[in-house]
Design a protein around this motif. Structure first.
Motif, PDB file in Angstrom:
ATOM      1  N   LEU A   5       0.854  -1.183   0.000  1.00 50.52           N
ATOM      2  CA  LEU A   5       0.000   0.000   0.000  1.00 50.52           C
ATOM      3  C   LEU A   5       0.894   1.238   0.000  1.00 50.52           C
ATOM      4  O   LEU A   5       1.867   1.308   0.748  1.00 50.52           O
ATOM      5  CB  LEU A   5      -0.920  -0.007   1.223  1.00 50.52           C
ATOM      6  CG  LEU A   5      -1.924  -1.158   1.286  1.00 50.52           C
ATOM      7  CD1 LEU A   5      -2.741  -1.068   2.569  1.00 50.52           C
ATOM      8  CD2 LEU A   5      -2.845  -1.152   0.081  1.00 50.52           C
ATOM      9  N   TYR A   6       0.558   2.181  -0.834  1.00 46.14           N
ATOM     10  CA  TYR A   6       1.354   3.404  -0.968  1.00 46.14           C
ATOM     11  C   TYR A   6       0.701   4.557  -0.229  1.00 46.14           C
ATOM     12  O   TYR A   6      -0.526   4.625  -0.113  1.00 46.14           O
ATOM     13  CB  TYR A   6       1.512   3.782  -2.450  1.00 46.14           C
ATOM     14  CG  TYR A   6       2.332   2.792  -3.227  1.00 46.14           C
ATOM     15  CD1 TYR A   6       3.714   2.920  -3.305  1.00 46.14           C
ATOM     16  CD2 TYR A   6       1.735   1.718  -3.882  1.00 46.14           C
ATOM     17  CE1 TYR A   6       4.479   2.009  -4.009  1.00 46.14           C
ATOM     18  CE2 TYR A   6       2.486   0.795  -4.586  1.00 46.14           C
ATOM     19  CZ  TYR A   6       3.858   0.945  -4.653  1.00 46.14           C
ATOM     20  OH  TYR A   6       4.618   0.048  -5.345  1.00 46.14           O
ATOM     21  N   THR A   7       1.521   5.488   0.228  1.00 47.32           N
ATOM     22  CA  THR A   7       0.997   6.696   0.879  1.00 47.32           C
ATOM     23  C   THR A   7       0.777   7.777  -0.178  1.00 47.32           C
ATOM     24  O   THR A   7       1.330   7.712  -1.284  1.00 47.32           O
ATOM     25  CB  THR A   7       1.992   7.238   1.924  1.00 47.32           C
ATOM     26  OG1 THR A   7       3.181   7.663   1.239  1.00 47.32           O
ATOM     27  CG2 THR A   7       2.324   6.192   2.982  1.00 47.32           C
ATOM     28  N   LYS A   8      -0.016   8.767   0.179  1.00 42.79           N
ATOM     29  CA  LYS A   8      -0.218   9.910  -0.714  1.00 42.79           C
ATOM     30  C   LYS A   8       1.117  10.570  -1.039  1.00 42.79           C
ATOM     31  O   LYS A   8       1.357  10.979  -2.166  1.00 42.79           O
ATOM     32  CB  LYS A   8      -1.160  10.945  -0.075  1.00 42.79           C
ATOM     33  CG  LYS A   8      -2.608  10.578  -0.173  1.00 42.79           C
ATOM     34  CD  LYS A   8      -3.467  11.755   0.250  1.00 42.79           C
ATOM     35  CE  LYS A   8      -4.175  11.420   1.537  1.00 42.79           C
ATOM     36  NZ  LYS A   8      -4.994  12.498   2.047  1.00 42.79           N
ATOM     37  N   GLU A  10       4.100   9.239  -1.214  1.00 44.87           N
ATOM     38  CA  GLU A  10       4.858   8.452  -2.190  1.00 44.87           C
ATOM     39  C   GLU A  10       4.312   8.664  -3.602  1.00 44.87           C
ATOM     40  O   GLU A  10       5.074   8.779  -4.568  1.00 44.87           O
ATOM     41  CB  GLU A  10       4.810   6.957  -1.835  1.00 44.87           C
ATOM     42  CG  GLU A  10       5.625   6.586  -0.612  1.00 44.87           C
ATOM     43  CD  GLU A  10       5.384   5.152  -0.168  1.00 44.87           C
ATOM     44  OE1 GLU A  10       6.387   4.466   0.111  1.00 44.87           O
ATOM     45  OE2 GLU A  10       4.205   4.713  -0.113  1.00 44.87           O
ATOM     46  N   ILE A  11       3.003   8.729  -3.705  1.00 47.33           N
ATOM     47  CA  ILE A  11       2.372   8.938  -5.013  1.00 47.33           C
ATOM     48  C   ILE A  11       2.710  10.324  -5.552  1.00 47.33           C
ATOM     49  O   ILE A  11       3.059  10.480  -6.727  1.00 47.33           O
ATOM     50  CB  ILE A  11       0.847   8.728  -4.918  1.00 47.33           C
ATOM     51  CG1 ILE A  11       0.565   7.257  -4.604  1.00 47.33           C
ATOM     52  CG2 ILE A  11       0.145   9.160  -6.203  1.00 47.33           C
ATOM     53  CD1 ILE A  11      -0.861   6.961  -4.205  1.00 47.33           C
ATOM     54  N   VAL A  12       2.638  11.341  -4.696  1.00 50.92           N
ATOM     55  CA  VAL A  12       2.974  12.703  -5.119  1.00 50.92           C
ATOM     56  C   VAL A  12       4.436  12.768  -5.559  1.00 50.92           C
ATOM     57  O   VAL A  12       4.776  13.430  -6.536  1.00 50.92           O
ATOM     58  CB  VAL A  12       2.661  13.731  -4.001  1.00 50.92           C
ATOM     59  CG1 VAL A  12       3.246  15.093  -4.327  1.00 50.92           C
ATOM     60  CG2 VAL A  12       1.154  13.828  -3.786  1.00 50.92           C
ATOM     61  N   GLU A  13       5.301  12.056  -4.863  1.00 55.12           N
ATOM     62  CA  GLU A  13       6.721  12.027  -5.230  1.00 55.12           C
ATOM     63  C   GLU A  13       6.904  11.435  -6.628  1.00 55.12           C
ATOM     64  O   GLU A  13       7.661  11.954  -7.440  1.00 55.12           O
ATOM     65  CB  GLU A  13       7.522  11.233  -4.182  1.00 55.12           C
ATOM     66  CG  GLU A  13       9.000  11.491  -4.213  1.00 55.12           C
ATOM     67  CD  GLU A  13       9.387  12.968  -4.129  1.00 55.12           C
ATOM     68  OE1 GLU A  13      10.261  13.380  -4.929  1.00 55.12           O
ATOM     69  OE2 GLU A  13       8.814  13.715  -3.320  1.00 55.12           O
ATOM     70  N   LYS A  14       6.202  10.350  -6.910  1.00 54.53           N
ATOM     71  CA  LYS A  14       6.259   9.739  -8.251  1.00 54.53           C
ATOM     72  C   LYS A  14       5.690  10.702  -9.294  1.00 54.53           C
ATOM     73  O   LYS A  14       6.204  10.800 -10.400  1.00 54.53           O
ATOM     74  CB  LYS A  14       5.484   8.419  -8.289  1.00 54.53           C
ATOM     75  CG  LYS A  14       6.201   7.277  -7.676  1.00 54.53           C
ATOM     76  CD  LYS A  14       7.358   6.803  -8.529  1.00 54.53           C
ATOM     77  CE  LYS A  14       8.029   5.621  -7.894  1.00 54.53           C
ATOM     78  NZ  LYS A  14       9.337   5.346  -8.396  1.00 54.53           N
ATOM     79  N   ALA A  15       4.622  11.405  -8.939  1.00 58.89           N
ATOM     80  CA  ALA A  15       4.017  12.373  -9.863  1.00 58.89           C
ATOM     81  C   ALA A  15       5.024  13.469 -10.208  1.00 58.89           C
ATOM     82  O   ALA A  15       5.106  13.905 -11.360  1.00 58.89           O
ATOM     83  CB  ALA A  15       2.747  12.971  -9.254  1.00 58.89           C
ATOM     84  N   LYS A  16       5.804  13.883  -9.212  1.00 55.50           N
ATOM     85  CA  LYS A  16       6.835  14.904  -9.468  1.00 55.50           C
ATOM     86  C   LYS A  16       7.902  14.356 -10.407  1.00 55.50           C
ATOM     87  O   LYS A  16       8.410  15.092 -11.266  1.00 55.50           O
ATOM     88  CB  LYS A  16       7.458  15.374  -8.147  1.00 55.50           C
ATOM     89  CG  LYS A  16       6.530  16.250  -7.334  1.00 55.50           C
ATOM     90  CD  LYS A  16       7.165  16.656  -6.013  1.00 55.50           C
ATOM     91  CE  LYS A  16       6.210  17.496  -5.176  1.00 55.50           C
ATOM     92  NZ  LYS A  16       6.772  17.853  -3.873  1.00 55.50           N
ATOM     93  N   GLU A  17       8.229  13.071 -10.269  1.00 55.70           N
ATOM     94  CA  GLU A  17       9.196  12.442 -11.178  1.00 55.70           C
ATOM     95  C   GLU A  17       8.661  12.450 -12.607  1.00 55.70           C
ATOM     96  O   GLU A  17       9.384  12.768 -13.550  1.00 55.70           O
ATOM     97  CB  GLU A  17       9.470  10.990 -10.753  1.00 55.70           C
ATOM     98  CG  GLU A  17      10.413  10.827  -9.592  1.00 55.70           C
ATOM     99  CD  GLU A  17      10.631   9.349  -9.250  1.00 55.70           C
ATOM    100  OE1 GLU A  17      10.830   8.530 -10.182  1.00 55.70           O
ATOM    101  OE2 GLU A  17      10.583   9.022  -8.056  1.00 55.70           O
ATOM    102  N   ILE A  18       7.387  12.103 -12.752  1.00 60.68           N
ATOM    103  CA  ILE A  18       6.764  12.096 -14.081  1.00 60.68           C
ATOM    104  C   ILE A  18       6.718  13.515 -14.640  1.00 60.68           C
ATOM    105  O   ILE A  18       7.000  13.736 -15.816  1.00 60.68           O
ATOM    106  CB  ILE A  18       5.363  11.457 -14.022  1.00 60.68           C
ATOM    107  CG1 ILE A  18       5.497   9.960 -13.710  1.00 60.68           C
ATOM    108  CG2 ILE A  18       4.611  11.660 -15.327  1.00 60.68           C
ATOM    109  CD1 ILE A  18       4.195   9.269 -13.401  1.00 60.68           C
ATOM    110  N   ALA A  19       6.386  14.490 -13.798  1.00 57.67           N
ATOM    111  CA  ALA A  19       6.354  15.889 -14.236  1.00 57.67           C
ATOM    112  C   ALA A  19       7.731  16.321 -14.738  1.00 57.67           C
ATOM    113  O   ALA A  19       7.843  16.996 -15.770  1.00 57.67           O
ATOM    114  CB  ALA A  19       5.893  16.793 -13.092  1.00 57.67           C
TER     115      ALA A  19
END
Length: 145
Positions: A5-8, A10-19
């Motif tokens: 299970l991922y935390t918000k 961790e997801i935001v961090e991945k989103a920043k990587e994609i950005a």
């Protein structure tokens, strides 16, 4: 098998990587160059300055109820906008804007579709029907409702 299970966060961090990845694509690079060329173009800068002046006049004429004067100003605004839009540099800029927006939409759709598919699969559902496992189970004859 348990799924992590991922935390918000961790997801935001991945989103920043994609950005960061998106910001460093050919499409965005071209967009930045096209925008810089437009900003460096004296003709475009003058036309934009004229547009701003005419738009202020249009607001004043509209406020004062001067319909004929407003119509004339609006026609001038439309003519200048057309002149700007016809420039190859502006067309290239708009095309690059379109391509960057398409890339963002593609990423957004990929995320949404993948989340939906994973939810369906993880519940034992039917991806082709778009139904989660609980819906599949509850739609079969003899199931308790």
């Amino acid at each position: 098998m348990t799924t992590k299970l991922y935390t918000k966060e961790e997801i935001v961090e991945k989103a920043k990587e994609i950005a960061h990845m998106i910001a460093n694509t050919e499409q965005v690079d071209f967009f930045k160059k096209a925008e810089a060329q437009i900003n460096d173009n004296q003709f475009v800068r003058e036309k934009i300055a004229s547009l701003k002046t005419l738009q202020k006049q249009a607001v004043n004429f509209q406020h004062l109820g001067k319909e004929r004067a407003l119509k004339l100003i609006e026609e001038k605004i439309e003519k200048i906008e057309q002149e700007i839009d016809e420039l190859p540099i502006v067309q290239e800029f708009k095309q690059s804007q379109y391509e960057v927006n398409n890339l963002l939409q593609l990423v957004s759709n990929a995320i949404a579709n993948s989340v939906t598919d994973e939810v369906i699969e993880s519940t034992g559902g039917d991806v082709l029907k778009g139904e989660t496992g609980s819906k599949v189970r509850n739609s079969q004859p003899g199931s308790c409702s």
